[in-house]
Design a protein around this motif. Sequence first.
Motif, PDB file in Angstrom:
ATOM      1  N   GLN A 188      -8.330   2.671  12.969  1.00  0.00           N
ATOM      2  CA  GLN A 188      -6.719   2.416  12.913  1.00  0.00           C
ATOM      3  C   GLN A 188      -6.102   3.668  13.853  1.00  0.00           C
ATOM      4  OE1 GLN A 188      -4.127   1.620  11.318  1.00  0.00           O
ATOM      5  NE2 GLN A 188      -2.416   2.187  12.835  1.00  0.00           N
ATOM      6  N   GLN A 204       0.041  -5.438  13.739  1.00  0.00           N
ATOM      7  CA  GLN A 204       0.588  -5.500  12.293  1.00  0.00           C
ATOM      8  C   GLN A 204       1.637  -5.556  11.787  1.00  0.00           C
ATOM      9  OE1 GLN A 204      -1.848  -2.806  10.004  1.00  0.00           O
ATOM     10  NE2 GLN A 204      -0.197  -4.736   8.662  1.00  0.00           N
ATOM     11  N   ILE A 263      -3.342  -6.749   9.317  1.00  0.00           N
ATOM     12  CA  ILE A 263      -4.686  -6.334  10.422  1.00  0.00           C
ATOM     13  C   ILE A 263      -5.319  -5.672  10.226  1.00  0.00           C
ATOM     14  CG2 ILE A 263      -3.332  -5.810  12.596  1.00  0.00           C
ATOM     15  CD1 ILE A 263      -5.974  -6.341  14.138  1.00  0.00           C
ATOM     16  N   TYR A 264      -5.814  -5.486   9.122  1.00  0.00           N
ATOM     17  CA  TYR A 264      -7.101  -3.952   8.748  1.00  0.00           C
ATOM     18  C   TYR A 264      -8.198  -3.421   9.876  1.00  0.00           C
ATOM     19  CZ  TYR A 264      -4.676  -6.526   4.267  1.00  0.00           C
ATOM     20  OH  TYR A 264      -3.998  -7.390   4.115  1.00  0.00           O
ATOM     21  N   SER A 282      -8.719   6.174   6.666  1.00  0.00           N
ATOM     22  CA  SER A 282      -7.912   5.412   7.028  1.00  0.00           C
ATOM     23  C   SER A 282      -8.730   3.850   6.178  1.00  0.00           C
ATOM     24  CB  SER A 282      -7.768   5.453   7.682  1.00  0.00           C
ATOM     25  OG  SER A 282      -9.034   4.718   9.232  1.00  0.00           O
ATOM     26  N   ASN A 327      -8.542   1.384   3.845  1.00  0.00           N
ATOM     27  CA  ASN A 327      -7.211  -0.306   3.917  1.00  0.00           C
ATOM     28  C   ASN A 327      -8.626  -1.678   3.919  1.00  0.00           C
ATOM     29  OD1 ASN A 327      -5.816   0.322   5.904  1.00  0.00           O
ATOM     30  ND2 ASN A 327      -6.687   0.373   7.844  1.00  0.00           N
ATOM     31  N   GLN A 386      -7.253  -1.501   0.546  1.00  0.00           N
ATOM     32  CA  GLN A 386      -5.902  -2.937   0.850  1.00  0.00           C
ATOM     33  C   GLN A 386      -5.854  -4.467   0.719  1.00  0.00           C
ATOM     34  OE1 GLN A 386      -2.618  -1.520  -0.059  1.00  0.00           O
ATOM     35  NE2 GLN A 386      -2.148  -3.392   0.145  1.00  0.00           N
TER      36      GLN A 386
HETATM   37  C1  LIG Z   1      -4.991   1.806   7.151  1.00  0.00           C
HETATM   38  O1  LIG Z   1      -4.493   2.374   7.232  1.00  0.00           O
HETATM   39  C2  LIG Z   1      -4.114   3.754   7.664  1.00  0.00           C
HETATM   40  C3  LIG Z   1      -4.148   5.011   8.029  1.00  0.00           C
HETATM   41  O2  LIG Z   1      -3.914   5.555   6.485  1.00  0.00           O
HETATM   42  C4  LIG Z   1      -2.682   3.288   7.493  1.00  0.00           C
HETATM   43  O3  LIG Z   1      -1.461   3.749   8.155  1.00  0.00           O
HETATM   44  C5  LIG Z   1      -2.548   1.656   7.745  1.00  0.00           C
HETATM   45  O4  LIG Z   1      -1.046   0.864   6.320  1.00  0.00           O
HETATM   46  C6  LIG Z   1      -3.372   0.644   6.690  1.00  0.00           C
HETATM   47  N1  LIG Z   1      -3.131  -0.315   7.443  1.00  0.00           N
HETATM   48  C7  LIG Z   1      -3.711  -1.321   6.558  1.00  0.00           C
HETATM   49  C8  LIG Z   1      -3.560  -2.666   6.871  1.00  0.00           C
HETATM   50  O5  LIG Z   1      -3.120  -1.012   4.943  1.00  0.00           O
END
Ligand SMILES: *[C@@H]1O[C@H](CO)[C@@H](O)[C@H](O)[C@H]1NC(C)=O
Length: 497
Positions: free
Chosen positions: A237, A248, A253-254, A468, A472, A475
């Motif tokens: 990121q 995004q 997208i991860y 991150s 991610n 998530q």
């Molecule tokens: C991935 O990590 C970044 C930084 O923590 C965050 O801004 C972003 O929203 C995250 N993306 C997802 C898809 O969760």
Amino acid sequence: MEMINGHDPKPHAILFPYPLQGHVIPAVHLAVKLASRGFTITFVNTLSVHHQIVKSSQPGTTADNDDIFAGARKSGLDIRYKTISDGFPLGFDRSLNHDQFWEGVRYVFSAHVDELVGNMVGSEPPVTCLIADTFFVWTSMIASKYNLVNISFWTEPALVLSLYYHLDLLIKNGHFAKSHDNRKDTIKYIPGVEAIEPEDLMSYLQSTDTSTTVHRIIYQAFSDVKKADFILCNTVQELESDTISALQQKQPIYPIGPIFPSGFAKSSVATSLWSESNCTNWLDSKPTGSVLYVSFGSYAHASKRDIEEIAYGLLLSQVNFVWVLRPDIVSSDETDILPVGYEDQIKGRGLIVTWCCQIEVISHPAIGGFMTHCGWNSVLESVWCGVPLLAHPLLTDQFTNRKLVVDDWRIGLNLVDDHHKGKTITRDEAAEKISRLMGGKGGDDHELRKNIQEAKKILENALTKIGSSEKNLTQFIKDVTLKMIQKKYNYNKNIKH
Ligand SMILES: *[C@@H]1O[C@H](CO)[C@@H](O)[C@H](O)[C@H]1NC(C)=O
Ligand SMILES: *[C@@H]1O[C@H](CO)[C@@H](O)[C@H](O)[C@H]1NC(C)=O
Ligand SMILES: *[C@@H]1O[C@H](CO)[C@@H](O)[C@H](O)[C@H]1NC(C)=O
């Protein structure tokens, strides 16, 4: 149905890497990463890739010749392994017959995939996800036929994804597909990409003939990716935040990179398509930071003339070097590449090998610079080791990656300035750039080394528990699980015959 956390269904993903070295490597490590977070993975190599890996693997890497993941499974990961025909016999020269091969991959491969996925109906736990390299053209067809969560795996920087993603804008604005009349001015309309020169586009978007097989693959694959539920991306990121944020807005997208073997050590899963020379003893005999590592990757070809100029450039520079020179670097029917007597002239300070374990070499303290084609895995590995780059892109995304390395992040130099303007390599310029990179007179290496340490920190931070990429990934796993539930456990039931 099996559960994780007591109530969630256990995800089972079939993972298809693109049948090229640079795509297989991150796919293998992605498989390990996901399996260690509770996924069941069925990893599918083409028979051709499988045979090449087995032929090249050293004793101790692969526990079982028929299954490159046998060792990983022993350590408790649920990674199953299958092979599939790419439509061509094993002996077929895929490098020499490039167009024919890609045409086959485009037309024939999907039928084999369909059969394989069809035969997995009823497996335990049930197959719920399809993870396919973004360059495949059949992902949506297979995912919807078998009602799978569709996940696209992107192994290049987000910048490159974004440019392919917005092919329509490049066409509309006349920067692509206008034959000889492509606009030459700076491109400023791609969301999340402030500015990029046409010469920094991927080679396929710079060519005047846009009717090739590869172009047809690109048109299909990047319209298909827009239908994916999720995109996994081997980047970070904080390295490409504007580009990623813009993407995004369109699709989940991860960025979960850098995707490396654990501990950045030689992988316990065999991934190499060629047998590797061990350079460690030779490197041990050289002073810290004194050796230039030279490799142009696994795929692209270089002209015999350029190889010769680089060879003399290395000679003139007087630095120590390890040079990975694939026997087919010029072509698989042109194997006599180096100038006569060259190997005698470099005795003691130059080691030439046909292939090596790059991670092992580049992390050796003797390495002080990397002359590279700028393949994305190479860039990430070099950053991870804090080794500045000397960029010599040859094909595909390498031109675009060069922009990131040299112009944006300032962690490398161009091997040839004005490369764009058709200037070619000369031995004198090569020698001068090598010595600048390695800290010779007029060296830029201090600045480069400072910048690359910052980039390295970004990669390291991304992989910490609160980084991150780790967040991610967590998530992503949550979102996949939710999507599976939304699909009402209907996997394997709704199959349209
Ligand atoms: C991935 O990590 C970044 C930084 O923590 C965050 O801004 C972003 O929203 C995250 N993306 C997802 C898809 O969760
Ligand atoms: C992926 O699945 C979603 C629904 O989950 C569907 O809308 C979409 O068309 C599918 N895309 C592909 C590429 O199959
Ligand atoms: C290469 O050689 C070194 C030193 O002899 C050894 O430690 C290392 O494990 C070898 N690497 C491989 C991949 O065999």
